[in-house]
Design a protein around this motif. Structure first.
Motif, PDB file in Angstrom:
ATOM      1  N   THR A  23       0.836  -1.216   0.000  1.00 25.28           N
ATOM      2  CA  THR A  23       0.000   0.000   0.000  1.00 25.28           C
ATOM      3  C   THR A  23       0.864   1.258   0.000  1.00 25.28           C
ATOM      4  O   THR A  23       0.373   2.359   0.198  1.00 25.28           O
ATOM      5  N   THR A  24       2.166   1.065  -0.211  1.00 26.07           N
ATOM      6  CA  THR A  24       3.074   2.222  -0.091  1.00 26.07           C
ATOM      7  C   THR A  24       3.363   2.909  -1.422  1.00 26.07           C
ATOM      8  O   THR A  24       4.137   3.846  -1.469  1.00 26.07           O
ATOM      9  N   ARG A  25       2.782   2.391  -2.521  1.00 29.84           N
ATOM     10  CA  ARG A  25       3.028   3.010  -3.833  1.00 29.84           C
ATOM     11  C   ARG A  25       1.779   3.777  -4.267  1.00 29.84           C
ATOM     12  O   ARG A  25       0.817   3.171  -4.761  1.00 29.84           O
ATOM     13  N   PRO A  26       1.801   5.107  -4.112  1.00 24.20           N
ATOM     14  CA  PRO A  26       0.597   5.894  -4.410  1.00 24.20           C
ATOM     15  C   PRO A  26       0.085   5.716  -5.836  1.00 24.20           C
ATOM     16  O   PRO A  26      -1.135   5.755  -6.053  1.00 24.20           O
ATOM     17  N   LEU A  27       0.976   5.447  -6.786  1.00 25.71           N
ATOM     18  CA  LEU A  27       0.512   5.304  -8.178  1.00 25.71           C
ATOM     19  C   LEU A  27      -0.343   4.051  -8.365  1.00 25.71           C
ATOM     20  O   LEU A  27      -1.097   3.943  -9.331  1.00 25.71           O
ATOM     21  N   LEU A  28      -0.192   3.102  -7.416  1.00 21.51           N
ATOM     22  CA  LEU A  28      -0.928   1.840  -7.558  1.00 21.51           C
ATOM     23  C   LEU A  28      -2.041   1.683  -6.532  1.00 21.51           C
ATOM     24  O   LEU A  28      -2.721   0.659  -6.488  1.00 21.51           O
ATOM     25  N   ASN A  29      -2.214   2.696  -5.704  1.00 18.59           N
ATOM     26  CA  ASN A  29      -3.274   2.641  -4.682  1.00 18.59           C
ATOM     27  C   ASN A  29      -4.611   3.026  -5.287  1.00 18.59           C
ATOM     28  O   ASN A  29      -5.105   4.126  -5.101  1.00 18.59           O
ATOM     29  N   ARG A  30      -5.172   2.133  -6.030  1.00 20.64           N
ATOM     30  CA  ARG A  30      -6.432   2.410  -6.709  1.00 20.64           C
ATOM     31  C   ARG A  30      -7.168   1.099  -6.953  1.00 20.64           C
ATOM     32  O   ARG A  30      -6.546   0.031  -6.952  1.00 20.64           O
ATOM     33  N   PRO A  31      -8.466   1.162  -7.165  1.00 21.37           N
ATOM     34  CA  PRO A  31      -9.249  -0.058  -7.313  1.00 21.37           C
ATOM     35  C   PRO A  31      -8.804  -0.897  -8.516  1.00 21.37           C
ATOM     36  O   PRO A  31      -8.833  -2.132  -8.448  1.00 21.37           O
ATOM     37  N   ASP A  32      -8.378  -0.254  -9.593  1.00 25.86           N
ATOM     38  CA  ASP A  32      -7.947  -1.005 -10.776  1.00 25.86           C
ATOM     39  C   ASP A  32      -6.426  -1.191 -10.778  1.00 25.86           C
ATOM     40  O   ASP A  32      -5.757  -1.035 -11.803  1.00 25.86           O
ATOM     41  N   LYS A  33      -5.911  -1.550  -9.605  1.00 25.13           N
ATOM     42  CA  LYS A  33      -4.470  -1.662  -9.397  1.00 25.13           C
ATOM     43  C   LYS A  33      -3.742  -2.470 -10.482  1.00 25.13           C
ATOM     44  O   LYS A  33      -2.750  -2.026 -11.047  1.00 25.13           O
ATOM     45  N   LEU A  34      -4.262  -3.673 -10.768  1.00 25.43           N
ATOM     46  CA  LEU A  34      -3.583  -4.561 -11.715  1.00 25.43           C
ATOM     47  C   LEU A  34      -3.511  -3.965 -13.124  1.00 25.43           C
ATOM     48  O   LEU A  34      -2.474  -4.027 -13.785  1.00 25.43           O
ATOM     49  N   GLU A  35      -4.617  -3.386 -13.561  1.00 19.77           N
ATOM     50  CA  GLU A  35      -4.656  -2.780 -14.904  1.00 19.77           C
ATOM     51  C   GLU A  35      -3.704  -1.585 -14.959  1.00 19.77           C
ATOM     52  O   GLU A  35      -2.972  -1.407 -15.928  1.00 19.77           O
ATOM     53  N   ALA A  36      -3.726  -0.782 -13.887  1.00 17.43           N
ATOM     54  CA  ALA A  36      -2.855   0.403 -13.835  1.00 17.43           C
ATOM     55  C   ALA A  36      -1.390  -0.026 -13.864  1.00 17.43           C
ATOM     56  O   ALA A  36      -0.557   0.570 -14.561  1.00 17.43           O
ATOM     57  N   MET A  37      -1.091  -1.087 -13.130  1.00 18.67           N
ATOM     58  CA  MET A  37       0.280  -1.594 -13.074  1.00 18.67           C
ATOM     59  C   MET A  37       0.734  -2.067 -14.453  1.00 18.67           C
ATOM     60  O   MET A  37       1.819  -1.731 -14.922  1.00 18.67           O
ATOM     61  N   LYS A  38      -0.140  -2.811 -15.109  1.00 15.95           N
ATOM     62  CA  LYS A  38       0.186  -3.359 -16.423  1.00 15.95           C
ATOM     63  C   LYS A  38       0.443  -2.231 -17.428  1.00 15.95           C
ATOM     64  O   LYS A  38       1.432  -2.248 -18.163  1.00 15.95           O
ATOM     65  N   ALA A  39      -0.442  -1.236 -17.424  1.00 16.32           N
ATOM     66  CA  ALA A  39      -0.298  -0.126 -18.381  1.00 16.32           C
ATOM     67  C   ALA A  39       1.003   0.635 -18.140  1.00 16.32           C
ATOM     68  O   ALA A  39       1.743   0.942 -19.078  1.00 16.32           O
ATOM     69  N   LEU A  40       1.293   0.894 -16.861  1.00 20.77           N
ATOM     70  CA  LEU A  40       2.510   1.638 -16.526  1.00 20.77           C
ATOM     71  C   LEU A  40       3.753   0.813 -16.862  1.00 20.77           C
ATOM     72  O   LEU A  40       4.733   1.326 -17.407  1.00 20.77           O
ATOM     73  N   PHE A  41       3.687  -0.466 -16.562  1.00 21.47           N
ATOM     74  CA  PHE A  41       4.809  -1.371 -16.810  1.00 21.47           C
ATOM     75  C   PHE A  41       5.135  -1.402 -18.307  1.00 21.47           C
ATOM     76  O   PHE A  41       6.286  -1.254 -18.715  1.00 21.47           O
ATOM     77  N   GLU A  42       4.093  -1.573 -19.120  1.00 21.48           N
ATOM     78  CA  GLU A  42       4.322  -1.673 -20.574  1.00 21.48           C
ATOM     79  C   GLU A  42       4.812  -0.362 -21.171  1.00 21.48           C
ATOM     80  O   GLU A  42       5.622  -0.349 -22.075  1.00 21.48           O
ATOM     81  N   LYS A  43       4.315   0.723 -20.608  1.00 19.58           N
ATOM     82  CA  LYS A  43       4.752   2.032 -21.099  1.00 19.58           C
ATOM     83  C   LYS A  43       6.225   2.289 -20.731  1.00 19.58           C
ATOM     84  O   LYS A  43       6.995   2.844 -21.499  1.00 19.58           O
ATOM     85  N   ARG A  44       6.589   1.851 -19.529  1.00 20.15           N
ATOM     86  CA  ARG A  44       7.918   2.186 -19.036  1.00 20.15           C
ATOM     87  C   ARG A  44       9.035   1.273 -19.492  1.00 20.15           C
ATOM     88  O   ARG A  44      10.188   1.698 -19.566  1.00 20.15           O
ATOM     89  N   LEU A  45       8.734   0.010 -19.742  1.00 18.99           N
ATOM     90  CA  LEU A  45       9.804  -0.948 -20.020  1.00 18.99           C
ATOM     91  C   LEU A  45      10.769  -0.472 -21.124  1.00 18.99           C
ATOM     92  O   LEU A  45      11.986  -0.486 -20.925  1.00 18.99           O
ATOM     93  N   PRO A  46      10.230  -0.024 -22.287  1.00 20.65           N
ATOM     94  CA  PRO A  46      11.176   0.445 -23.316  1.00 20.65           C
ATOM     95  C   PRO A  46      11.985   1.663 -22.874  1.00 20.65           C
ATOM     96  O   PRO A  46      13.145   1.825 -23.284  1.00 20.65           O
ATOM     97  N   ILE A  47      11.399   2.475 -22.021  1.00 19.18           N
ATOM     98  CA  ILE A  47      12.122   3.669 -21.540  1.00 19.18           C
ATOM     99  C   ILE A  47      13.267   3.240 -20.626  1.00 19.18           C
ATOM    100  O   ILE A  47      14.395   3.713 -20.741  1.00 19.18           O
TER     101      ILE A  47
END
Ligand code: S3P
Length: 166
Positions: free
Chosen positions: A116-140
């Motif tokens: 619960t310590t990651r504010p960007l992931l503290n949301r009801p759609d945690k898994l979807e948010a994580m996936k979107a951020l992960f895919e966006k960031r990996l190439p960066i």
């Protein structure tokens, strides 16, 4: 002098755990960029996000990257967002090598399941948010990194792989 080692990667990839171990093994000092911000501001990352919002946190992060890049022989665990900003990549790269701890989304999701310590992931759609951020960031992350290691191993194994590659 400088020659820092900067650990990069998604939240939960082990930057802090591996970083502390790597510092111990190499005799270098360890610093966690988020902890550095927390100490300086006298509040947790979550409280900074809540009180001031993400843009202000990113300012603190940029300032911390500049300050830490002046240090020598340090293992620096960046925050998960730090090296997604080109300015921070440029700043930190002047001080050493950037190492990406690369691991699959599944492992990250498992590790962060009850976090619960990651504010960007503290949301009801945690898994979807994580996936979107992960895919966006990996190439960066990949383009920021000088060296990429497999982060989906024990901290000791990841540490050994880094030591064999630097
Ligand atoms: C963030 C990652 C966190 C912390 C903040 C924002 C991100 O660091 O800096 O919550 O943007 O991915 P960790 O990767 O150490 O969790």
């Amino acid at each position: 002098m400088k020659k820092n080692i900067i650990l990069c990667g998604f939240m939960g990839c082990g930057k802090s755990t591996v970083g502390a171990l790597l510092a111990k093994k190499t005799g270098m000092a360890f610093i966690d960029l988020d902890s550095y911000i927390e100490k300086k501001q006298g509040m947790t990352v979550s409280d900074i996000f809540e009180k001031y919002g993400e843009p202000r946190f990113r300012e603190f992060e940029r300032e911390a990257a500049r300050e830490l890049s002046q240090k020598n022989s340090m293992v620096i665990a960046a925050g998960g967002g730090t090296l997604t900003f080109q300015e921070n990549v440029d700043t930190l790269r002047t001080s050493g090598k950037i190492i990406l701890l690369d691991l699959p989304l599944d492992t990250v999701a498992k590790r962060l399941e009850n976090d619960t310590t990651r504010p960007l992931l503290n949301r009801p759609d945690k898994l979807e948010a994580m996936k979107a951020l992960f895919e966006k960031r990996l190439p960066i992350y990949k383009s920021a990194a000088d060296i990429i290691v497999n982060g989906d191993e024990s901290p000791m194994q990841v540490c050994m792989e880094i030591m064999s590659q630097i």
